[in-house]
Design a protein around this motif. Structure first.
Motif, PDB file in Angstrom:
ATOM      1  N   UNK A 160      34.681  21.563 -14.978  1.00  0.00           N
ATOM      2  CA  UNK A 160      33.916  21.714 -16.219  1.00  0.00           C
ATOM      3  C   UNK A 160      32.426  21.839 -15.864  1.00  0.00           C
TER       4      UNK A 160
ATOM      5  N   UNK B 219      35.162   2.350 -17.951  1.00  0.00           N
ATOM      6  CA  UNK B 219      35.868   2.200 -19.223  1.00  0.00           C
ATOM      7  C   UNK B 219      35.242   3.082 -20.296  1.00  0.00           C
ATOM      8  N   UNK B 220      33.906   3.200 -20.240  1.00  0.00           N
ATOM      9  CA  UNK B 220      33.193   4.078 -21.190  1.00  0.00           C
ATOM     10  C   UNK B 220      33.724   5.505 -21.062  1.00  0.00           C
ATOM     11  N   UNK B 221      33.833   5.969 -19.820  1.00  0.00           N
ATOM     12  CA  UNK B 221      34.302   7.342 -19.595  1.00  0.00           C
ATOM     13  C   UNK B 221      35.720   7.504 -20.145  1.00  0.00           C
ATOM     14  N   UNK B 222      36.553   6.501 -19.925  1.00  0.00           N
ATOM     15  CA  UNK B 222      37.922   6.557 -20.438  1.00  0.00           C
ATOM     16  C   UNK B 222      37.934   6.574 -21.967  1.00  0.00           C
ATOM     17  N   UNK B 223      37.045   5.786 -22.584  1.00  0.00           N
ATOM     18  CA  UNK B 223      36.953   5.732 -24.058  1.00  0.00           C
ATOM     19  C   UNK B 223      36.649   7.110 -24.637  1.00  0.00           C
ATOM     20  N   UNK B 224      35.808   7.843 -23.926  1.00  0.00           N
ATOM     21  CA  UNK B 224      35.422   9.176 -24.405  1.00  0.00           C
ATOM     22  C   UNK B 224      36.285  10.285 -23.796  1.00  0.00           C
ATOM     23  N   UNK B 225      37.473   9.902 -23.311  1.00  0.00           N
ATOM     24  CA  UNK B 225      38.443  10.869 -22.772  1.00  0.00           C
ATOM     25  C   UNK B 225      37.890  11.714 -21.631  1.00  0.00           C
ATOM     26  N   UNK B 226      37.020  11.112 -20.843  1.00  0.00           N
ATOM     27  CA  UNK B 226      36.499  11.827 -19.674  1.00  0.00           C
ATOM     28  C   UNK B 226      37.266  11.322 -18.459  1.00  0.00           C
ATOM     29  N   UNK B 227      37.999  12.217 -17.833  1.00  0.00           N
ATOM     30  CA  UNK B 227      38.816  11.845 -16.686  1.00  0.00           C
ATOM     31  C   UNK B 227      37.905  11.507 -15.505  1.00  0.00           C
TER      32      UNK B 227
ATOM     33  N   UNK C 136      38.219  13.848 -12.427  1.00  0.00           N
ATOM     34  CA  UNK C 136      37.550  15.141 -12.566  1.00  0.00           C
ATOM     35  C   UNK C 136      36.029  15.003 -12.515  1.00  0.00           C
ATOM     36  N   UNK C 137      35.498  14.029 -13.254  1.00  0.00           N
ATOM     37  CA  UNK C 137      34.047  13.952 -13.441  1.00  0.00           C
ATOM     38  C   UNK C 137      33.327  13.197 -12.331  1.00  0.00           C
TER      39      UNK C 137
ATOM     40  N   UNK D  30      30.141  19.815 -16.770  1.00  0.00           N
ATOM     41  CA  UNK D  30      29.665  18.477 -16.369  1.00  0.00           C
ATOM     42  C   UNK D  30      29.956  18.207 -14.900  1.00  0.00           C
TER      43      UNK D  30
END
Lengths: 261, 148
Positions: free
Chosen positions: A40, A133-141, A144-145, A42
């Motif tokens: 992506x 956990x923040x990244x997981x909350x916002x569906x950011x793998x 990948x990121x 990002x």
């Protein structure tokens, strides 16, 4: 006596579990590398930043170390070659020593000391601060990121910096070939080109890629194993860096075995 | 009790959830604008420049474009709240969930700041839900808990 055997057994089992865990994580990462959705906007931004911090920022120091260390070593090797009357093997020794062995090893040590420890601490801190956990909350793998750019950066940086080390070391060899053997630039270049074996370069490339892959993957995995206590951060970094150096030795040994086949 | 209610509410809304909570802090090694733009860049593959401009546009609504290049540790409580709010609003068809907002902005006495902040980006989210302890009902101007 029984306790000692139990301890040896437990250590062996823990080490095997760690090794299996690292390999499993490595396969997960490798599978993701070939998926289009990993790349992506990002992720690309993080990758560019990581390459800048790892390869570009270190350039002045790395260049100085390559020239000084490379020159010294080349000078010593040339003197030994001359004393032993092995001048006809000059090209093969240079290519075999510098390109296949020295460049990847020195490069990976520098990057491991600098970048692997930083990545390890970064991931551990993110775990403690609940940022993962923040990244997981916002569906950011996170693979990948966070992980993929760092691992790809490791591979790219080790390959490029190792190539730079080889070029600088071999170039400094030109000076010593003139001083010790009275060799001209053309003769020296000819000797090197004739000795350049495609197989050596492929082995060197695979070795650099493997080094770069594991010296970033292992610290990431170690950082993830931090708990939510601040005191777990230095422990995670310690374990990660020990595993990194074990991996460097293992990869080096495996590459020597491959070359000898 | 509150954690369970929050967990039950957010369970089926992961794709559109825009959570504002101390349990979902800002990423400390990213600038403010990257924290906000990350959502669009990752999910909608928005180019860096476009995402940054969009972020600055939203920060300008709060006259806070000056914080774009700051990190989490350099923010005041109110600034941090706004950044977390904007990040949540970046989620597509966002359902914003404020989890105990007064833990993020402890220096705010009532809900005026929260509602004013939500008003400025009311075009950017679908719904907004606030989860907080009952003993803070006065801060929200709630008299009868059952009716609210």
């Amino acid at each position: 006596m029984t306790e000692l055997i139990e301890r040896i057994g437990k250590t062996s089992m823990d080490s095997t579990a760690t090794f299996r865990d690292i390999l499993s994580f490595a396969f997960t990462i490798l599978a993701r590398m070939f998926q289009k959705k990993t790349y992506s906007s990002a992720m690309k931004m993080v990758l560019v930043n990581q390459i800048y911090f790892t390869s570009v920022q270190i350039l002045p120091l790395f260049t100085a170390i390559s020239i000084i260390f490379g020159s010294l070593l080349i000078g010593i090797v040339f003197q030994i070659i001359k004393n032993m009357g092995l001048a006809e093997y000059l090209g093969r020794i240079l290519m075999g020593l510098v390109v296949t062995e020295l460049s990847p090893f020195i490069t990976v040590l520098l990057i491991a000391l600098r970048s692997s420890s930083a990545i390890n601490a970064e991931i551990a801190v993110m775990k403690v601060n609940k940022e993962l956990r923040t990244l997981d909350t916002f569906n950011i793998d996170v693979i990948d990121y966070l992980f993929m750019p760092r691992i790809m950066n490791g591979v790219v940086s080790v390959v490029l910096l190792s190539a730079l080390f080889s070029i600088l070391a071999l170039t400094s060899g030109m000076l010593f070939s003139k001083l010790i053997f009275g060799m001209s630039f053309n003769v020296y270049t000819n000797v090197l080109l004739k000795s350049a074996d495609f197989y050596d370069i492929v082995i060197s490339l695979i070795k650099c890629c493997t080094f770069g892959f594991f010296i970033t993957l292992i610290p990431i995995r170690s950082g993830l194993h931090a708990s939510y206590d601040l005191t777990s951060i230095p422990v995670a970094v310690l374990h990660g860096m020990v595993n990194v150096f074990i991996a460097i030795v293992l990869i080096e040994v495996l590459s020597l075995i491959l070359i000898s086949i | 009790m509150l954690d369970k209610e929050l967990s039950d509410f957010t369970a089926n809304k992961k794709q559109t959830l825009g959570l504002i909570s101390m349990d979902a802090p800002l990423i400390s090694n990213l600038d403010v604008w990257v924290n906000i733009a990350l959502i669009k860049q990752y999910h909608e593959n928005l180019p860096k420049k476009t995402a940054k401009n969009l972020t600055l546009h939203y920060l300008q609504r709060y006259r806070m474009e000056y914080i774009a290049d700051k990190r989490n540790s350099a923010l005041t409580h109110k600034e941090r709240f706004i950044v977390m709010l904007l990040r949540a609003a970046m989620v597509k068809d966002s359902i914003i969930v404020l989890d105990r907002p007064f833990t993020i902005i402890p220096d705010v006495q009532d809900d005026r700041f929260i509602y004013d902040a939500l008003q400025l980006i009311s075009d950017s989210f679908k719904e907004c839900h606030i989860f907080d302890y009952m003993w803070f009902k006065d801060r929200y101007g709630i008299i009868n808990v059952e009716k609210s």
